[in-house]
Design a protein around this motif. Structure first.
Motif, PDB file in Angstrom:
ATOM      1  N   ALA A 406       0.804  -1.220   0.000  1.00  0.00           N
ATOM      2  CA  ALA A 406       0.000   0.000   0.000  1.00  0.00           C
ATOM      3  C   ALA A 406       0.834   1.265   0.000  1.00  0.00           C
ATOM      4  O   ALA A 406       0.331   2.346  -0.322  1.00  0.00           O
ATOM      5  CB  ALA A 406      -0.921   0.011   1.221  1.00  0.00           C
ATOM      6  N   VAL A 407       2.118   1.170   0.353  1.00  0.00           N
ATOM      7  CA  VAL A 407       2.926   2.361   0.593  1.00  0.00           C
ATOM      8  C   VAL A 407       3.191   3.127  -0.704  1.00  0.00           C
ATOM      9  O   VAL A 407       3.203   2.564  -1.798  1.00  0.00           O
ATOM     10  CB  VAL A 407       4.250   1.970   1.279  1.00  0.00           C
ATOM     11  CG1 VAL A 407       5.199   1.281   0.293  1.00  0.00           C
ATOM     12  CG2 VAL A 407       4.916   3.181   1.919  1.00  0.00           C
ATOM     13  N   THR A 408       3.404   4.412  -0.565  1.00  0.00           N
ATOM     14  CA  THR A 408       3.660   5.297  -1.700  1.00  0.00           C
ATOM     15  C   THR A 408       4.988   4.972  -2.381  1.00  0.00           C
ATOM     16  O   THR A 408       5.897   4.385  -1.775  1.00  0.00           O
ATOM     17  CB  THR A 408       3.688   6.763  -1.229  1.00  0.00           C
ATOM     18  OG1 THR A 408       3.969   7.628  -2.328  1.00  0.00           O
ATOM     19  CG2 THR A 408       4.757   6.979  -0.165  1.00  0.00           C
ATOM     20  N   ALA A 409       5.104   5.396  -3.642  1.00  0.00           N
ATOM     21  CA  ALA A 409       6.348   5.232  -4.392  1.00  0.00           C
ATOM     22  C   ALA A 409       7.265   6.445  -4.246  1.00  0.00           C
ATOM     23  O   ALA A 409       8.370   6.454  -4.802  1.00  0.00           O
ATOM     24  CB  ALA A 409       6.036   4.991  -5.871  1.00  0.00           C
ATOM     25  N   THR A 410       6.830   7.456  -3.505  1.00  0.00           N
ATOM     26  CA  THR A 410       7.666   8.641  -3.277  1.00  0.00           C
ATOM     27  C   THR A 410       8.982   8.234  -2.617  1.00  0.00           C
ATOM     28  O   THR A 410       9.005   7.361  -1.751  1.00  0.00           O
ATOM     29  CB  THR A 410       6.928   9.641  -2.374  1.00  0.00           C
ATOM     30  OG1 THR A 410       5.674   9.968  -2.967  1.00  0.00           O
ATOM     31  CG2 THR A 410       7.750  10.910  -2.185  1.00  0.00           C
TER      32      THR A 410
END
Length: 480
Positions: A406-410
């Motif tokens: 679920a974590v962002t790709a930032t």
């Protein structure tokens, strides 16, 4: 070794994203008890003042309404940051599952909006509306506060026990049933456990202010009434919270057995499982430290020593909390239960003496305990959220999506910079909140010490005390 292998598969963004989310949750939850329960406590004091024509009670209600408004303003800021973080830090969850559980956040938004309007009307109505009308207009305020809690707990309970959908061939949710998604099996126990925790915490926090004044020799009716009503409110709900806590623990045992295993650091599925008070779980399944009570965990789980309790090894290592996470969850759970037990003893002390002799305890140790009860309650609430969230790991949606998915790709470096900025903003926001509360306290003490309004030519405008009764004509030079 298993922990190292698991961490190798976790994206670099996970640690800063989880750290930022944990920080904002831990700080925001400090404000939540007052946001949910202070409106009800204030209206109880307000109603008492109207019924008994008690100007001291009305003065307390008016001052608490000012604190309520300031707290709500700060809570909106921290709550908004959290809302943005769900989309910024966990786009995988929101993108896939937003249609299923997003209604909970919508309900929370409506609750916030309605509460803001009602607080504004209530605060403006002092001295401007007839007494009864003013009180009646404010009656929906506690329900608006509970509506906001309903929305966020609905979303959280769905993350713990997701349902109300089916998955298509690509693993995406379809055929969403919003009613089943909101009213999950664990929603009822979690919601009422949370709400009553807010009642207990807000009552003890408010009463603690006046208990401290009582210890410093302020034994007037103002401090007596300011202590008694919120403390009685909290004391009544403390045993209720014990029953609700047992109910939700039993639901976790049935619906989230691996989380229950982490809470009780149970390594292997077995019967006659002992209870550990604190202690540390190791990678080989042994427990060091703590106090071991034979068979008690099985008895607590199913009222029989031969109750089978699922252990952490019942699922693969990739599907359960690590030993460090399990130890953390176990400690926070034990701390929460320990604080609750102490608060129950304090409430019984107060209740027995009041029912027996119709008076407050005279022991300074009681008031020392009451002064500490507010802080202890906040710690218990923090521990409860840590138990709920960390115990679900590695799932962000239990058994359907992992945190790493679920974590962002930032880039992680950008997230750490964002985290640092959030910390700076929160230090400023909470510092401002503290300064405002201290200024309000100083102004109220000036009012109490003055004994009546002074002519404006003798008192600087910034120091004019609030000495008027909440209803009726205003004195010359009084503040609105």
């Amino acid at each position: 070794m298993h922990t190292v292998l698991l961490l190798a598969d976790v994206p670099a963004q996970t640690l800063p994203a989880r750290s930022m989310m944990a920080f904002t949750l831990v700080t925001h939850i400090i404000l939540v008890p007052l946001g949910v329960a202070l409106p009800l406590i204030t209206l109880i004091m307000h109603g008492y003042g109207l019924r008994h024509r008690d100007t001291t009670a009305l003065l307390l209600a008016r001052r608490w309404s000012a604190v309520m408004a300031v707290q709500f303003a700060i809570g909106v800021v921290t709550g908004t940051v959290l809302s943005f973080e769900f989309g910024l830090l966990w786009p995988g969850m929101m993108g896939r599952w937003g249609d299923v559980f997003g209604l909970g956040f919508g309900v929370e938004g409506w609750g916030f909006f309605l509460e803001a309007v009602l607080i504004a009307v209530y605060l403006y109505g002092w001295r401007r509306l007839p007494a009864r009308t003013h009180f009646l207009v404010a009656l929906p305020l506690p329900f608006a506060a509970l509506l906001g809690a309903f929305g966020i707990i609905a979303a959280n309970s769905w993350m713990n026990t997701p349902r109300g959908f089916t998955l298509d061939a690509a693993g995406n949710p379809v055929d969403v049933d919003v009613r089943r998604a909101i009213f999950t099996p664990i929603f009822g126990p979690e919601y009422w456990h949370f709400v009553v925790a807010m009642f207990v915490t807000a009552g003890y926090v408010t009463a603690g202010v006046y208990a401290t004044g009582w210890l410093r020799g302020r034994r007037d009716r103002y401090h007596r009434l300011g202590f008694m009503i919120p403390f009685t409110f909290a004391a009544v709900f403390t045993p209720v919270q014990f029953v609700l806590g047992d109910s939700i623990a039993r639901q976790v045992f049935h619906k989230q057995p691996v989380k229950f295993a982490a809470m009780e650091i149970v390594w292997k599925t077995d019967t006659h499982v002992p209870e550990y008070l604190f202690g540390r779980l190791h990678a080989d399944g042994t427990v060091s430290g703590g106090i071991k009570i034979p068979q008690l965990d099985s008895i607590l789980a199913g009222f029989r020593p031969d109750t089978k309790v699922t252990g952490l090894t019942a699922v693969p290592a990739s599907d359960r909390p690590t030993t460090a996470q399990a130890t953390l969850v176990h400690w926070t759970f034990d701390i929460m239960v320990g604080i609750g037990s102490l608060l129950l003893l304090l409430a019984l002390w107060y209740g027995v003496l009041w029912l027996w002799r119709r008076r407050l305890p005279v022991s300074p140790w009681f008031f020392r305990g009451a002064a500490c009860a507010g802080v202890a309650s906040v710690v218990a609430v923090e521990c409860g959220w840590i138990t709920t969230e960390v115990g679900r790991q590695p799932w962000i949606v239990y058994q359907n999506m992992r945190v790493a998915e679920a974590v962002t790709a930032t880039r992680s470096a950008s997230l750490w910079i964002m985290f640092a900025l959030v910390v700076v903003v929160y230090v400023f926001v909470f510092g401002s909140f503290l300064v405002v509360l201290l200024k309000m306290r100083t102004r109220w003490r000036l009012a109490d010490a003055g004994g009546g309004p002074r002519p404006p030519e003798e008192t600087p405008q910034a120091e004019l005390p609030e000495t008027d009764t909440p209803y009726g004509p205003r004195s010359t030079g009084s503040r609105p």
